[in-house]
Design an enzyme around this catalytic site. Structure first.
Site, PDB file in Angstrom:
ATOM      1  N   SER A  12      11.873  -0.077   1.884  1.00  0.00           N
ATOM      2  CA  SER A  12      10.637   1.028   2.467  1.00  0.00           C
ATOM      3  C   SER A  12      10.593   1.004   3.795  1.00  0.00           C
ATOM      4  O   SER A  12      10.432   0.007   4.484  1.00  0.00           O
ATOM      5  CB  SER A  12       9.290   0.579   2.003  1.00  0.00           C
ATOM      6  OG  SER A  12       8.300   0.886   2.777  1.00  0.00           O
ATOM      7  N   HIS A  37      13.112   4.443   0.220  1.00  0.00           N
ATOM      8  CA  HIS A  37      11.698   4.647  -0.302  1.00  0.00           C
ATOM      9  C   HIS A  37      10.727   5.074   1.113  1.00  0.00           C
ATOM     10  O   HIS A  37      10.741   4.400   2.230  1.00  0.00           O
ATOM     11  CB  HIS A  37      10.969   3.387  -0.666  1.00  0.00           C
ATOM     12  CG  HIS A  37       9.802   3.410  -1.213  1.00  0.00           C
ATOM     13  ND1 HIS A  37       9.547   3.879  -2.489  1.00  0.00           N
ATOM     14  CD2 HIS A  37       8.620   3.019  -0.748  1.00  0.00           C
ATOM     15  CE1 HIS A  37       8.069   3.830  -2.867  1.00  0.00           C
ATOM     16  NE2 HIS A  37       7.473   3.306  -1.475  1.00  0.00           N
ATOM     17  N   ASP A  39       7.063   6.039   2.278  1.00  0.00           N
ATOM     18  CA  ASP A  39       5.796   6.113   2.187  1.00  0.00           C
ATOM     19  C   ASP A  39       4.977   7.050   2.815  1.00  0.00           C
ATOM     20  O   ASP A  39       4.858   6.839   4.040  1.00  0.00           O
ATOM     21  CB  ASP A  39       5.211   4.700   2.566  1.00  0.00           C
ATOM     22  CG  ASP A  39       5.839   3.685   1.315  1.00  0.00           C
ATOM     23  OD1 ASP A  39       5.233   3.555   0.110  1.00  0.00           O
ATOM     24  OD2 ASP A  39       6.517   2.494   1.709  1.00  0.00           O
ATOM     25  N   HIS A  70       7.020   8.556  -1.938  1.00  0.00           N
ATOM     26  CA  HIS A  70       5.856   7.763  -2.558  1.00  0.00           C
ATOM     27  C   HIS A  70       4.867   8.642  -2.030  1.00  0.00           C
ATOM     28  O   HIS A  70       4.230   8.057  -0.774  1.00  0.00           O
ATOM     29  CB  HIS A  70       5.969   6.316  -2.458  1.00  0.00           C
ATOM     30  CG  HIS A  70       4.564   5.617  -2.910  1.00  0.00           C
ATOM     31  ND1 HIS A  70       4.544   4.526  -2.572  1.00  0.00           N
ATOM     32  CD2 HIS A  70       3.877   5.996  -3.624  1.00  0.00           C
ATOM     33  CE1 HIS A  70       3.368   3.800  -3.292  1.00  0.00           C
ATOM     34  NE2 HIS A  70       2.640   4.932  -3.780  1.00  0.00           N
ATOM     35  N   MET A  72       0.933   9.063  -1.280  1.00  0.00           N
ATOM     36  CA  MET A  72      -0.307   8.520  -1.344  1.00  0.00           C
ATOM     37  C   MET A  72      -1.200   9.320  -0.469  1.00  0.00           C
ATOM     38  O   MET A  72      -1.517   8.958   0.622  1.00  0.00           O
ATOM     39  CB  MET A  72      -0.349   7.108  -0.487  1.00  0.00           C
ATOM     40  CG  MET A  72       0.347   5.912  -1.449  1.00  0.00           C
ATOM     41  SD  MET A  72       1.078   4.289  -0.697  1.00  0.00           S
ATOM     42  CE  MET A  72       2.371   5.055   0.005  1.00  0.00           C
ATOM     43  N   MET A 141       2.290  -0.276  -8.913  1.00  0.00           N
ATOM     44  CA  MET A 141       1.932  -0.855  -7.659  1.00  0.00           C
ATOM     45  C   MET A 141       1.660  -2.180  -7.724  1.00  0.00           C
ATOM     46  O   MET A 141       0.674  -2.556  -8.538  1.00  0.00           O
ATOM     47  CB  MET A 141       0.623  -0.342  -6.914  1.00  0.00           C
ATOM     48  CG  MET A 141       1.115   1.216  -6.267  1.00  0.00           C
ATOM     49  SD  MET A 141       2.318   1.157  -5.243  1.00  0.00           S
ATOM     50  CE  MET A 141       1.934   0.013  -3.789  1.00  0.00           C
ATOM     51  N   GLY A 146      -1.406   1.162   0.781  1.00  0.00           N
ATOM     52  CA  GLY A 146      -1.866   1.373   2.124  1.00  0.00           C
ATOM     53  C   GLY A 146      -0.930   0.637   3.269  1.00  0.00           C
ATOM     54  O   GLY A 146      -0.991   1.086   4.397  1.00  0.00           O
ATOM     55  N   PHE A 147      -0.452  -0.515   3.147  1.00  0.00           N
ATOM     56  CA  PHE A 147       0.003  -1.479   4.060  1.00  0.00           C
ATOM     57  C   PHE A 147       1.064  -2.134   3.523  1.00  0.00           C
ATOM     58  O   PHE A 147       1.073  -2.431   2.470  1.00  0.00           O
ATOM     59  CB  PHE A 147      -0.808  -2.176   4.587  1.00  0.00           C
ATOM     60  CG  PHE A 147      -2.185  -1.534   5.226  1.00  0.00           C
ATOM     61  CD1 PHE A 147      -2.212  -1.101   6.464  1.00  0.00           C
ATOM     62  CD2 PHE A 147      -3.248  -1.187   4.217  1.00  0.00           C
ATOM     63  CE1 PHE A 147      -3.294  -0.502   6.950  1.00  0.00           C
ATOM     64  CE2 PHE A 147      -4.410  -0.693   4.945  1.00  0.00           C
ATOM     65  CZ  PHE A 147      -4.388  -0.478   6.202  1.00  0.00           C
ATOM     66  N   GLY A 149       3.498  -5.651   3.858  1.00  0.00           N
ATOM     67  CA  GLY A 149       3.194  -7.285   4.334  1.00  0.00           C
ATOM     68  C   GLY A 149       2.303  -7.873   3.512  1.00  0.00           C
ATOM     69  O   GLY A 149       1.561  -8.880   3.834  1.00  0.00           O
ATOM     70  N   GLY A 180       5.601  -3.392  -3.463  1.00  0.00           N
ATOM     71  CA  GLY A 180       4.609  -4.138  -2.611  1.00  0.00           C
ATOM     72  C   GLY A 180       4.801  -5.776  -3.105  1.00  0.00           C
ATOM     73  O   GLY A 180       4.618  -6.437  -4.150  1.00  0.00           O
ATOM     74  N   SER A 202       8.898  -5.479   4.183  1.00  0.00           N
ATOM     75  CA  SER A 202       8.929  -6.382   4.838  1.00  0.00           C
ATOM     76  C   SER A 202       9.782  -7.631   4.656  1.00  0.00           C
ATOM     77  O   SER A 202      10.354  -8.074   5.773  1.00  0.00           O
ATOM     78  CB  SER A 202       7.369  -7.130   5.233  1.00  0.00           C
ATOM     79  OG  SER A 202       7.006  -7.221   3.894  1.00  0.00           O
TER      80      SER A 202
HETATM   81  C1  DX5 Z   1       2.274   0.093   0.363  1.00  0.00           C
HETATM   82  C2  DX5 Z   1       3.634   0.752   0.231  1.00  0.00           C
HETATM   83  C3  DX5 Z   1       4.872  -0.080   0.106  1.00  0.00           C
HETATM   84  C4  DX5 Z   1       4.975  -0.772   1.276  1.00  0.00           C
HETATM   85  C5  DX5 Z   1       5.632  -2.157   0.637  1.00  0.00           C
HETATM   86  O1  DX5 Z   1       1.292   0.993   0.250  1.00  0.00           O
HETATM   87  O2  DX5 Z   1       3.815   1.601  -0.955  1.00  0.00           O
HETATM   88  O3  DX5 Z   1       6.085   0.819  -0.289  1.00  0.00           O
HETATM   89  O4  DX5 Z   1       6.035  -0.594   2.206  1.00  0.00           O
HETATM   90  O5  DX5 Z   1       5.804  -2.971   1.721  1.00  0.00           O
HETATM   91  P1  DX5 Z   1       6.126  -4.737   1.400  1.00  0.00           P
HETATM   92  O6  DX5 Z   1       7.289  -4.800   0.693  1.00  0.00           O
HETATM   93  O7  DX5 Z   1       6.252  -5.199   2.820  1.00  0.00           O
HETATM   94  O8  DX5 Z   1       4.665  -5.050   0.498  1.00  0.00           O
HETATM   95 ZN    ZN Z   2       5.479   2.693  -1.337  1.00  0.00          ZN
END
Ligand code: DX5
Ligand code: ZN
Length: 225
Positions: A12, A37, A39, A70, A72, A141, A146-147, A149, A180, A202
């Site tokens: 990602s 990927h 986001d 993806h 969102m 998920m 949203g984030f 890490g 995630g 991450s």
């Molecule tokens: C979260 C994203 C993920 C995110 C995953 O909303 O959809 O794709 O980048 O990041 P890590 O692998 O750090 O959880």
């Molecule tokens: Zn994602």
């Protein structure tokens, strides 16, 4: 026994260094990534804003990896086709965001891309009852979107297992993606539960050597029992 099913590793770019995105993408490609990927967040469906169509378009010029977008965003039906036209080969939409899910999925497939649906951690699998027959993949998920890490939600493993059982019972050709908090500690468990596409942000771009990080994740998917 070795688990030899094909698993896609999809870095990602959310956790990448955007000032040198091209180089970072080359590194994960060398490391054995098979998808990329992206986001897309609108600051409405999720409390964060990221990238959109121009970035997808640019990336297609610097990599051969298929782009997995993806979405969102609150109105995925309005934008899904545009992401395919921008170069995404896979586009997924949240079931929580789309009252016209069938129409959106058909529009993605109609342009020759793969259509996916996404379930938030608290969204029950029963929401997929009808949609499952129309999709190429389901994205589970394993954090709240949203984030990057965030901490992996452990119950996602069982959700993947239950979903795999339903897909197999219905003899559907639907792949399972998980997104995630995936890292070296849990990747083998999610693959064993039935995930085919592994997203990691991450655990790849948060490392000093993203190329090696992809390779290590892939190696960790192999099950010895
Ligand atoms: C979260 C994203 C993920 C995110 C995953 O909303 O959809 O794709 O980048 O990041 P890590 O692998 O750090 O959880
Ligand atoms: Zn994602």
């Amino acid at each position: 026994m070795v688990n030899d099913k094909t698993v896609d590793i999809a870095p990602s770019i959310l956790s990448a260094d955007f000032s040198r995105l091209g180089q970072q993408i080359e590194a994960v490609e060398r490391g054995g990534a098979t998808l990329l990927h992206v986001d897309v967040m609108d600051g409405h469906f999720v409390p964060n804003i990221t990238v959109g169509l121009p970035v997808v378009k640019s990336i297609t010029r610097c990599t051969r990896l298929p782009i997995d977008a993806h979405l969102m965003i609150s109105k995925p039906g309005v934008y899904a086709e545009q992401f395919v036209r921008a170069g995404a080969k896979m586009v997924s939409v949240h079931v929580e965001a789309d009252a016209q899910l069938h129409r959106t999925l058909m529009s993605i497939k109609g342009l020759g891309a793969q259509a996916g649906v996404v379930l938030n951690p608290a969204t029950p699998m029963s929401d997929l009852e009808e949609a499952l027959q129309f999709v190429d993949y389901v994205l589970v998920m394993s954090v709240n979107p949203g984030f990057g890490g965030q901490q992996f939600i452990l119950s996602s493993i069982d959700k993947v297992r239950r979903l795999r059982r339903i897909i197999d019972e219905r003899r559907l050709h639907v792949r399972i993606e998980i997104d995630g908090g995936i890292d070296l500690e849990n990747i083998a468990a999610v693959v064993a539960a039935g995930a085919d596409i592994i997203v990691a942000g991450s655990a790849i771009f948060g490392k000093s050597d993203p190329q090696a990080a992809v390779r290590e994740l892939r190696e960790a998917t192999v099950q010895w029992v």
